[in-house]
Design a protein around this motif. Structure first.
Motif, PDB file in Angstrom:
ATOM      1  N   VAL A 179     -18.247  -1.448 -15.467  1.00 35.71           N
ATOM      2  CA  VAL A 179     -17.757  -0.222 -16.085  1.00 35.71           C
ATOM      3  C   VAL A 179     -18.889   0.707 -16.500  1.00 35.71           C
ATOM      4  O   VAL A 179     -18.891   1.884 -16.202  1.00 35.71           O
ATOM      5  CB  VAL A 179     -16.889  -0.572 -17.313  1.00 35.71           C
ATOM      6  CG1 VAL A 179     -16.548   0.686 -18.070  1.00 35.71           C
ATOM      7  CG2 VAL A 179     -15.641  -1.272 -16.857  1.00 35.71           C
ATOM      8  N   GLN A 180     -19.892   0.163 -17.183  1.00 32.94           N
ATOM      9  CA  GLN A 180     -20.956   1.005 -17.725  1.00 32.94           C
ATOM     10  C   GLN A 180     -21.658   1.784 -16.627  1.00 32.94           C
ATOM     11  O   GLN A 180     -21.984   2.945 -16.792  1.00 32.94           O
ATOM     12  CB  GLN A 180     -21.999   0.160 -18.471  1.00 32.94           C
ATOM     13  CG  GLN A 180     -21.446  -0.553 -19.687  1.00 32.94           C
ATOM     14  CD  GLN A 180     -20.919  -1.923 -19.323  1.00 32.94           C
ATOM     15  OE1 GLN A 180     -20.521  -2.183 -18.187  1.00 32.94           O
ATOM     16  NE2 GLN A 180     -20.899  -2.827 -20.298  1.00 32.94           N
ATOM     17  N   PRO A 201     -17.788   7.149  -6.687  1.00 33.52           N
ATOM     18  CA  PRO A 201     -18.121   5.970  -7.479  1.00 33.52           C
ATOM     19  C   PRO A 201     -18.048   4.714  -6.625  1.00 33.52           C
ATOM     20  O   PRO A 201     -17.214   4.603  -5.735  1.00 33.52           O
ATOM     21  CB  PRO A 201     -17.044   5.960  -8.563  1.00 33.52           C
ATOM     22  CG  PRO A 201     -16.549   7.344  -8.601  1.00 33.52           C
ATOM     23  CD  PRO A 201     -16.681   7.887  -7.225  1.00 33.52           C
ATOM     24  N   ILE A 202     -18.947   3.782  -6.891  1.00 40.99           N
ATOM     25  CA  ILE A 202     -18.992   2.555  -6.101  1.00 40.99           C
ATOM     26  C   ILE A 202     -17.934   1.599  -6.609  1.00 40.99           C
ATOM     27  O   ILE A 202     -17.857   1.312  -7.800  1.00 40.99           O
ATOM     28  CB  ILE A 202     -20.380   1.919  -6.205  1.00 40.99           C
ATOM     29  CG1 ILE A 202     -21.421   2.938  -5.748  1.00 40.99           C
ATOM     30  CG2 ILE A 202     -20.442   0.671  -5.361  1.00 40.99           C
ATOM     31  CD1 ILE A 202     -22.786   2.687  -6.318  1.00 40.99           C
ATOM     32  N   HIS A 203     -17.109   1.106  -5.712  1.00 41.39           N
ATOM     33  CA  HIS A 203     -16.028   0.205  -6.099  1.00 41.39           C
ATOM     34  C   HIS A 203     -16.580  -1.125  -6.597  1.00 41.39           C
ATOM     35  O   HIS A 203     -17.535  -1.647  -6.052  1.00 41.39           O
ATOM     36  CB  HIS A 203     -15.104  -0.051  -4.910  1.00 41.39           C
ATOM     37  CG  HIS A 203     -14.365   1.166  -4.512  1.00 41.39           C
ATOM     38  ND1 HIS A 203     -13.043   1.369  -4.796  1.00 41.39           N
ATOM     39  CD2 HIS A 203     -14.782   2.294  -3.894  1.00 41.39           C
ATOM     40  CE1 HIS A 203     -12.677   2.548  -4.347  1.00 41.39           C
ATOM     41  NE2 HIS A 203     -13.705   3.129  -3.799  1.00 41.39           N
ATOM     42  N   GLY A 204     -15.960  -1.638  -7.633  1.00 35.75           N
ATOM     43  CA  GLY A 204     -16.304  -2.958  -8.121  1.00 35.75           C
ATOM     44  C   GLY A 204     -17.535  -2.997  -8.990  1.00 35.75           C
ATOM     45  O   GLY A 204     -17.953  -4.049  -9.443  1.00 35.75           O
ATOM     46  N   GLU A 205     -18.131  -1.854  -9.252  1.00 35.00           N
ATOM     47  CA  GLU A 205     -19.302  -1.844 -10.121  1.00 35.00           C
ATOM     48  C   GLU A 205     -18.862  -2.071 -11.567  1.00 35.00           C
ATOM     49  O   GLU A 205     -17.739  -1.728 -11.936  1.00 35.00           O
ATOM     50  CB  GLU A 205     -20.002  -0.493 -10.021  1.00 35.00           C
ATOM     51  CG  GLU A 205     -20.858  -0.340  -8.779  1.00 35.00           C
ATOM     52  CD  GLU A 205     -22.145  -1.132  -8.875  1.00 35.00           C
ATOM     53  OE1 GLU A 205     -22.319  -2.054  -8.069  1.00 35.00           O
ATOM     54  OE2 GLU A 205     -22.949  -0.852  -9.766  1.00 35.00           O
ATOM     55  N   ARG A 235     -16.186  15.317  -1.918  1.00 32.72           N
ATOM     56  CA  ARG A 235     -17.473  14.960  -2.510  1.00 32.72           C
ATOM     57  C   ARG A 235     -18.196  13.961  -1.624  1.00 32.72           C
ATOM     58  O   ARG A 235     -17.588  13.082  -1.033  1.00 32.72           O
ATOM     59  CB  ARG A 235     -17.268  14.354  -3.895  1.00 32.72           C
ATOM     60  CG  ARG A 235     -16.913  15.397  -4.919  1.00 32.72           C
ATOM     61  CD  ARG A 235     -16.737  14.743  -6.263  1.00 32.72           C
ATOM     62  NE  ARG A 235     -16.106  15.681  -7.196  1.00 32.72           N
ATOM     63  CZ  ARG A 235     -15.710  15.332  -8.408  1.00 32.72           C
ATOM     64  NH1 ARG A 235     -15.863  14.076  -8.816  1.00 32.72           N
ATOM     65  NH2 ARG A 235     -15.164  16.218  -9.204  1.00 32.72           N
ATOM     66  N   ALA A 242     -20.560   2.547 -13.461  1.00 29.61           N
ATOM     67  CA  ALA A 242     -19.803   3.420 -12.560  1.00 29.61           C
ATOM     68  C   ALA A 242     -19.163   4.598 -13.267  1.00 29.61           C
ATOM     69  O   ALA A 242     -19.183   5.712 -12.768  1.00 29.61           O
ATOM     70  CB  ALA A 242     -18.731   2.606 -11.841  1.00 29.61           C
ATOM     71  N   VAL A 243     -18.610   4.371 -14.451  1.00 32.82           N
ATOM     72  CA  VAL A 243     -17.800   5.429 -15.049  1.00 32.82           C
ATOM     73  C   VAL A 243     -18.638   6.501 -15.716  1.00 32.82           C
ATOM     74  O   VAL A 243     -18.387   7.679 -15.582  1.00 32.82           O
ATOM     75  CB  VAL A 243     -16.806   4.829 -16.064  1.00 32.82           C
ATOM     76  CG1 VAL A 243     -16.328   5.904 -17.023  1.00 32.82           C
ATOM     77  CG2 VAL A 243     -15.642   4.265 -15.322  1.00 32.82           C
ATOM     78  N   GLY A 284       0.792  -1.228   0.000  1.00 32.67           N
ATOM     79  CA  GLY A 284       0.000   0.000   0.000  1.00 32.67           C
ATOM     80  C   GLY A 284       0.824   1.278   0.000  1.00 32.67           C
ATOM     81  O   GLY A 284       1.760   1.435  -0.780  1.00 32.67           O
ATOM     82  N   THR A 342     -12.248  16.413  -5.036  1.00 37.78           N
ATOM     83  CA  THR A 342     -12.707  15.020  -5.097  1.00 37.78           C
ATOM     84  C   THR A 342     -12.826  14.388  -3.709  1.00 37.78           C
ATOM     85  O   THR A 342     -13.702  13.564  -3.481  1.00 37.78           O
ATOM     86  CB  THR A 342     -11.753  14.173  -5.951  1.00 37.78           C
ATOM     87  OG1 THR A 342     -10.442  14.293  -5.433  1.00 37.78           O
ATOM     88  CG2 THR A 342     -11.754  14.635  -7.389  1.00 37.78           C
ATOM     89  N   MET A 343     -11.952  14.777  -2.776  1.00 38.50           N
ATOM     90  CA  MET A 343     -12.008  14.168  -1.442  1.00 38.50           C
ATOM     91  C   MET A 343     -13.212  14.672  -0.651  1.00 38.50           C
ATOM     92  O   MET A 343     -13.651  14.043   0.304  1.00 38.50           O
ATOM     93  CB  MET A 343     -10.728  14.487  -0.654  1.00 38.50           C
ATOM     94  CG  MET A 343      -9.463  13.993  -1.288  1.00 38.50           C
ATOM     95  SD  MET A 343      -9.183  12.264  -0.994  1.00 38.50           S
ATOM     96  CE  MET A 343      -8.739  12.299   0.729  1.00 38.50           C
TER      97      MET A 343
END
Lengths: 218, 135
Positions: B112-113, B106-110, B102, B115-116, B44, B99-100
């Motif tokens: 592509v169509q 975006p939801i992680h692991g969603e 907001r 989330a992006v 990390g 951005t921090m």
């Protein structure tokens, strides 16, 4: 050989050389700012999609990146050595040889990069909406927004960098030809120096792209 | 600005530092690769800090010795790169402050169509035209 020309708006050759150097450094600073937007995007998206970036980065083969890092560092040294040779009144042949090695390194970098791109294309990894990497990587789904963003940035950053490599190669050819013709002396070598600076910039950018795109994957 | 002496010593120009720096750069490259191996356990943020610290060290060596910034006595020339880095830092910090902060991320692991491109599924030509008319 005719000596260096003094433009009429400069008092002395020293002033002229200073202006040339300052101009080149400002240019390099602005080059850095071209990449700054991409670096910033990388930081923002890495914070948004940390885990997906990490997994996508694991899919990049560090072997390609590491070989290319070694190639560029070697080429950075050889171009520095060519200029050192001219400045130290060394053999012109050695300087030309160093520059030719630098050019070969540049081509080597491009070849490795092409192989890597071909490998990615083969797997369906394309930039932007053409991203079609449906295969799982070690059991993890790679068709995610984060992975797509990572590879899009990867293509944009490395692509812009390769463009600089190509421009740098053109500059290096000019440096080689002018050195062969004996244009530079131990006192007057500013043109050679500025060309070398450009190639060092290519190396500098890659020094940061390498850890960002290959190494920070754990 | 009157006396911008570049400080070039033409007579005794040693190449030893260049060779030494080259070897250090190769060692640092190997080191950076080695500590990035999963077995080394640098994960990390720690791994990132280590990698970027080594990269910054390498870049500094290139700038100082290969690019001869050590010979550029002019403040103007020396100030260019730090200024560029300052602008980079400002840009990243201001973007992060947006951005921090907001509330919706975006939801992680969603897929592509989803989330992006938010709104991609709802964007019909009619809607686009309506938006265009508004602005």
């Amino acid at each position: 050989m005719a000596g260096p020309k003094l433009a009429e708006h400069f008092d002395s050759l020293e002033r002229q050389n200073f202006a040339a150097r300052l101009g080149m450094w400002v240019f390099l600073g602005s080059e850095l700012l071209i990449f700054a937007g991409l670096f910033a995007l990388y930081v923002i998206y890495r914070m948004m999609y940390g885990e997906e970036f990490r997994i996508a980065e694991q899919h990049n083969d560090p072997l390609y990146g590491t070989i290319n890092t070694a190639i560029l560092i070697t080429s950075s040294f050889t171009v520095a050595w060519a200029i050192h040779t001219i400045r130290a009144k060394g053999s012109r042949g050695v300087a030309v040889l160093c520059l030719v090695i630098t050019i070969l390194c540049g081509f080597g970098f491009g070849i490795v990069k092409s192989l890597e791109y071909a490998h990615h294309f083969h797997e369906g990894i394309y930039p932007g909406n053409y991203y079609a990497f449906y295969v799982d990587h070690n059991g993890v789904n790679m068709f995610t927004a984060g992975a797509k963003t990572f590879f899009t940035l990867y293509y944009f950053m490395t692509g812009l960098h390769v463009l600089h490599v190509i421009i740098g190669l053109v500059v290096l050819v000019w440096m080689t030809v002018t050195t062969m013709r004996g244009r530079w002396t131990h006192e007057h070598y500013v043109g050679l120096e500025l060309g070398g600076l450009y190639w060092h910039l290519v190396d500098l950018i890659w020094i940061f792209l390498w850890p960002m795109l290959y190494l920070t994957r754990n | 600005m009157a006396d911008q002496h570049q400080g070039h010593d033409h007579g005794h120009h040693s190449g030893t530092p260049q060779v030494v720096v080259f070897l250090i750069l190769l060692v640092l490259t190997g080191l950076s690769y080695y500590v990035s191996l999963p077995e080394m356990g640098l994960q990390g943020v720690v791994g990132m800090i280590v990698a970027l610290t080594i990269a910054t060290t390498k870049a500094s060596l290139v700038v100082w010795f290969f690019m001869h910034l050590n010979e550029m006595k002019s403040f103007l020339i020396r100030a260019v790169l730090p200024m560029a880095l300052l602008f980079l830092a400002i840009m990243i910090l201001i973007m992060l402050s947006d951005t921090m902060a907001r509330t919706t991320v975006p939801i992680h692991g969603e897929p592509v169509q989803a989330a992006v491109v938010p709104g991609a599924h709802s964007a019909s030509p009619g809607e686009g035209a309506a938006h265009g008319a508004e602005h």
